[in-house]
Design a protein around this motif. Structure first.
Motif, PDB file in Angstrom:
ATOM      1  N   ASP A 194      14.831 -10.496  -9.065  1.00  0.00           N
ATOM      2  CA  ASP A 194      15.602  -9.080  -8.563  1.00  0.00           C
ATOM      3  C   ASP A 194      14.580  -7.797  -8.509  1.00  0.00           C
ATOM      4  O   ASP A 194      15.024  -6.887  -9.001  1.00  0.00           O
ATOM      5  CB  ASP A 194      16.825  -8.858  -9.468  1.00  0.00           C
ATOM      6  N   ALA A 195      13.438  -7.896  -7.938  1.00  0.00           N
ATOM      7  CA  ALA A 195      12.570  -6.989  -7.809  1.00  0.00           C
ATOM      8  C   ALA A 195      12.341  -6.603  -6.484  1.00  0.00           C
ATOM      9  O   ALA A 195      12.490  -7.251  -5.458  1.00  0.00           O
ATOM     10  CB  ALA A 195      11.254  -7.216  -8.177  1.00  0.00           C
ATOM     11  N   ALA A 196      12.226  -5.058  -6.165  1.00  0.00           N
ATOM     12  CA  ALA A 196      12.126  -4.627  -4.768  1.00  0.00           C
ATOM     13  C   ALA A 196      10.821  -4.953  -4.453  1.00  0.00           C
ATOM     14  O   ALA A 196       9.811  -4.946  -5.280  1.00  0.00           O
ATOM     15  CB  ALA A 196      12.138  -3.301  -4.585  1.00  0.00           C
ATOM     16  N   LEU A 197      10.576  -5.126  -3.049  1.00  0.00           N
ATOM     17  CA  LEU A 197       9.245  -5.320  -2.415  1.00  0.00           C
ATOM     18  C   LEU A 197       8.833  -4.190  -1.467  1.00  0.00           C
ATOM     19  O   LEU A 197       9.573  -3.951  -0.504  1.00  0.00           O
ATOM     20  CB  LEU A 197       9.123  -6.687  -1.705  1.00  0.00           C
ATOM     21  N   VAL A 198       7.745  -3.486  -1.866  1.00  0.00           N
ATOM     22  CA  VAL A 198       7.277  -2.361  -0.781  1.00  0.00           C
ATOM     23  C   VAL A 198       5.656  -3.229  -0.432  1.00  0.00           C
ATOM     24  O   VAL A 198       5.048  -3.453  -1.358  1.00  0.00           O
ATOM     25  CB  VAL A 198       6.946  -1.218  -1.797  1.00  0.00           C
ATOM     26  N   VAL A 199       5.704  -2.917   0.707  1.00  0.00           N
ATOM     27  CA  VAL A 199       4.563  -3.637   1.534  1.00  0.00           C
ATOM     28  C   VAL A 199       3.693  -2.533   2.151  1.00  0.00           C
ATOM     29  O   VAL A 199       4.212  -1.802   2.938  1.00  0.00           O
ATOM     30  CB  VAL A 199       4.879  -4.539   2.444  1.00  0.00           C
ATOM     31  N   ASP A 200       2.232  -2.470   1.974  1.00  0.00           N
ATOM     32  CA  ASP A 200       1.469  -1.460   2.531  1.00  0.00           C
ATOM     33  C   ASP A 200       0.598  -2.386   3.532  1.00  0.00           C
ATOM     34  O   ASP A 200      -0.278  -3.214   3.146  1.00  0.00           O
ATOM     35  CB  ASP A 200       0.448  -0.702   1.621  1.00  0.00           C
ATOM     36  N   ALA A 201       1.057  -2.060   4.749  1.00  0.00           N
ATOM     37  CA  ALA A 201       0.405  -2.837   5.836  1.00  0.00           C
ATOM     38  C   ALA A 201      -0.622  -2.481   6.683  1.00  0.00           C
ATOM     39  O   ALA A 201      -0.969  -2.571   7.700  1.00  0.00           O
ATOM     40  CB  ALA A 201       1.627  -3.614   6.845  1.00  0.00           C
ATOM     41  N   SER A 202      -1.269  -1.414   6.125  1.00  0.00           N
ATOM     42  CA  SER A 202      -1.984  -0.396   6.848  1.00  0.00           C
ATOM     43  C   SER A 202      -3.333  -1.201   7.241  1.00  0.00           C
ATOM     44  O   SER A 202      -3.992  -0.832   8.353  1.00  0.00           O
ATOM     45  CB  SER A 202      -2.641   0.887   5.766  1.00  0.00           C
ATOM     46  N   GLN A 203      -3.591  -2.154   6.524  1.00  0.00           N
ATOM     47  CA  GLN A 203      -4.960  -2.896   6.764  1.00  0.00           C
ATOM     48  C   GLN A 203      -4.735  -4.171   7.475  1.00  0.00           C
ATOM     49  O   GLN A 203      -5.425  -5.123   7.745  1.00  0.00           O
ATOM     50  CB  GLN A 203      -5.779  -3.182   5.868  1.00  0.00           C
ATOM     51  N   SER A 204      -3.468  -4.419   8.079  1.00  0.00           N
ATOM     52  CA  SER A 204      -2.808  -5.729   8.891  1.00  0.00           C
ATOM     53  C   SER A 204      -2.126  -5.530   9.927  1.00  0.00           C
ATOM     54  O   SER A 204      -2.286  -6.241  10.988  1.00  0.00           O
ATOM     55  CB  SER A 204      -2.385  -6.560   7.671  1.00  0.00           C
ATOM     56  N   LEU A 205      -1.327  -4.503   9.751  1.00  0.00           N
ATOM     57  CA  LEU A 205      -0.284  -4.311  10.888  1.00  0.00           C
ATOM     58  C   LEU A 205      -0.943  -4.133  12.270  1.00  0.00           C
ATOM     59  O   LEU A 205      -2.039  -3.033  12.565  1.00  0.00           O
ATOM     60  CB  LEU A 205       0.742  -3.384  10.772  1.00  0.00           C
ATOM     61  N   GLY A 206      -0.657  -4.955  13.286  1.00  0.00           N
ATOM     62  CA  GLY A 206      -1.453  -4.765  14.590  1.00  0.00           C
ATOM     63  C   GLY A 206      -2.543  -5.954  14.755  1.00  0.00           C
ATOM     64  O   GLY A 206      -3.003  -6.126  15.871  1.00  0.00           O
ATOM     65  N   ALA A 207      -3.004  -6.277  13.657  1.00  0.00           N
ATOM     66  CA  ALA A 207      -4.015  -7.544  13.575  1.00  0.00           C
ATOM     67  C   ALA A 207      -3.435  -8.909  13.059  1.00  0.00           C
ATOM     68  O   ALA A 207      -3.874  -9.860  13.384  1.00  0.00           O
ATOM     69  CB  ALA A 207      -5.341  -7.066  12.821  1.00  0.00           C
ATOM     70  N   MET A 208      -2.277  -8.649  12.201  1.00  0.00           N
ATOM     71  CA  MET A 208      -1.971  -9.938  11.934  1.00  0.00           C
ATOM     72  C   MET A 208      -0.263  -9.825  11.880  1.00  0.00           C
ATOM     73  O   MET A 208       0.262  -8.767  11.909  1.00  0.00           O
ATOM     74  CB  MET A 208      -2.146 -10.143  10.389  1.00  0.00           C
TER      75      MET A 208
END
Length: 398
Positions: A194-208
């Motif tokens: 029951d943990a919230a998940l925060v994703v920093d996709a700055s180094q992946s969104l657009g390439a993965m």
């Protein structure tokens, strides 16, 4: 430049590049630019869009009330395609730190309940500072996932992710060398405790690809000036539906219901526009730079992340092949790193000298600690890989 030791195997790996056009970028052919993870090269179409936007801005009498809204909504729609088609979940923000601040405020009750915040060791500073401030406000402890020798980041996160944790804040790849975090595995464990998940996709969104349906994150944030090929000052925050009624971190006029009726702006209202728009930053219209961001996202979506990733994997594999004889080994094997970033460790203290030597040869990479971070985009050619290998060989020999 000659192709040198660009092998047939490396050429086969880079086969998807033939479907993409390196000339789309405004990069001189004699510049070997491998630093997209810091700042993407400029698309020619984005440069033209920005120039046209500045010309339009120079004639403010031509700017209509709709111009304050239409570009932003076009941008939201394009970004939504990268977040599982959910444009209503997208907020337009100026920076990763802003998006993380929105997430931290929305998740504050978890902190007050004592749930810890789990982050990676050596994470990008904005994330660490955000959660340190969160901890100071809420009393939530911070747990740092450290890798043991031979351990992946995924294994380190899973080892630390237990019932003590209320929030997991992780990237898809580590910003220093592209080492992977298996978001699907982390998400399963986060839901189990029951943990919230925060994703920093700055180094992946657009390439993965980001599998939103499988990961089901609470928040995702990404800057626009790296793998989304856009301008500095435009970033994207995706907010899960259960958090879209949260209180935004600022109060501005353009996110309120009826804001497009300029004659009625003094008819104040507590109502927000639908979806995640309440989290848009003030001055979100950014008339001068929004067309650049639109051009970048349109190009990413035209090429398709499913083609960009394999193309970049071919390039990083070719670089790894060329650097192996120089004694420069990747920090992670191919299966444990993103397709678009290659980290290689250089001798202690030698990084700044090597970086300077590369720049004198018109080769540009990143340096993070003792790791050279090599991050090409599709403008890179076999000749650029040759130039990088030759320059690195000369720098190490010197």
């Amino acid at each position: 430049m000659v192709l040198g030791r660009w092998s047939r195997r490396a050429s086969a790996r880079a086969e998807p590049l033939r479907e993409l056009d390196p000339r789309a970028f405004d990069v001189p052919p004699d510049v070997a630019y491998f630093n997209t993870a810091s700042l993407s090269p400029m698309l020619r179409r984005a440069l033209e869009a920005g120039q046209e936007a500045l010309r339009r801005r120079a004639a403010p009498w031509t700017v209509t009330p709709r111009d304050w809204f239409d570009g932003a909504e076009r941008l939201r729609s394009l970004a939504g395609a990268l977040f599982g088609g959910d444009a209503e979940g997208v907020a337009l923000v100026p920076a990763t730190s802003y998006g993380l601040a929105v997430a931290a405020q929305a998740l504050a009750p978890r902190g007050r309940l004592g749930g810890a915040v789990l982050v990676l060791a050596d994470e990008f500073p904005s994330g660490i500072y955000t959660w340190q401030a969160f901890a100071a406000r809420t009393g939530a402890p911070i747990v740092i996932a450290e890798r043991e020798p031979g351990q992946t980041w995924t294994e380190a996160v899973l080892a630390a992710l237990d019932e003590r944790v209320g929030i997991v804040s992780v990237p898809q790849v580590h910003w220093t060398d592209g080492a992977l975090v298996d978001l699907a595995a982390v998400a399963r464990r986060a839901r189990a405790v029951d943990a919230a998940l925060v994703v920093d996709a700055s180094q992946s969104l657009g390439a993965m690809p980001l599998d939103m349906e499988t990961v089901r994150p609470d928040f995702v944030v990404s800057v626009g000036y790296k793998w989304l090929l856009g301008p500095v000052g435009r970033s994207y925050l995706w907010v899960a539906e259960q958090h879209r009624e949260a209180v935004p971190i600022e109060d501005n006029w353009i996110v309120r219901a009826g804001a497009d009726d300029f004659a009625g702006l003094a008819d104040y209202t507590d109502q927000f526009q639908p979806g995640a728009r309440r989290f848009d930053a003030g001055q979100r219209s950014q008339l001068e730079v929004t067309p650049i961001a639109i051009a970048g996202l349109e190009q990413v979506l035209t090429w398709g992340v499913e083609r960009i990733g394999p193309a970049l994997a071919g390039l990083t594999a070719a670089v790894a092949d060329r650097l192996a004889p120089l004694g420069l080994a990747p920090t992670a094997p191919p299966a444990e790193r993103g397709p678009h970033i290659l980290g290689v460790t250089v001798p202690p203290g030698a990084g700044p000298r090597i970086l300077g030597a590369l720049e004198r040869h018109n080769c540009y990479v990143g340096l993070r600690g003792s790791t050279l971070r090599i991050a090409p985009h599709v403008h890179v050619t076999p000749a650029h890989v040759d130039a990088l290998a030759a320059a690195l060989g000369a720098a190490l020999a010197g």
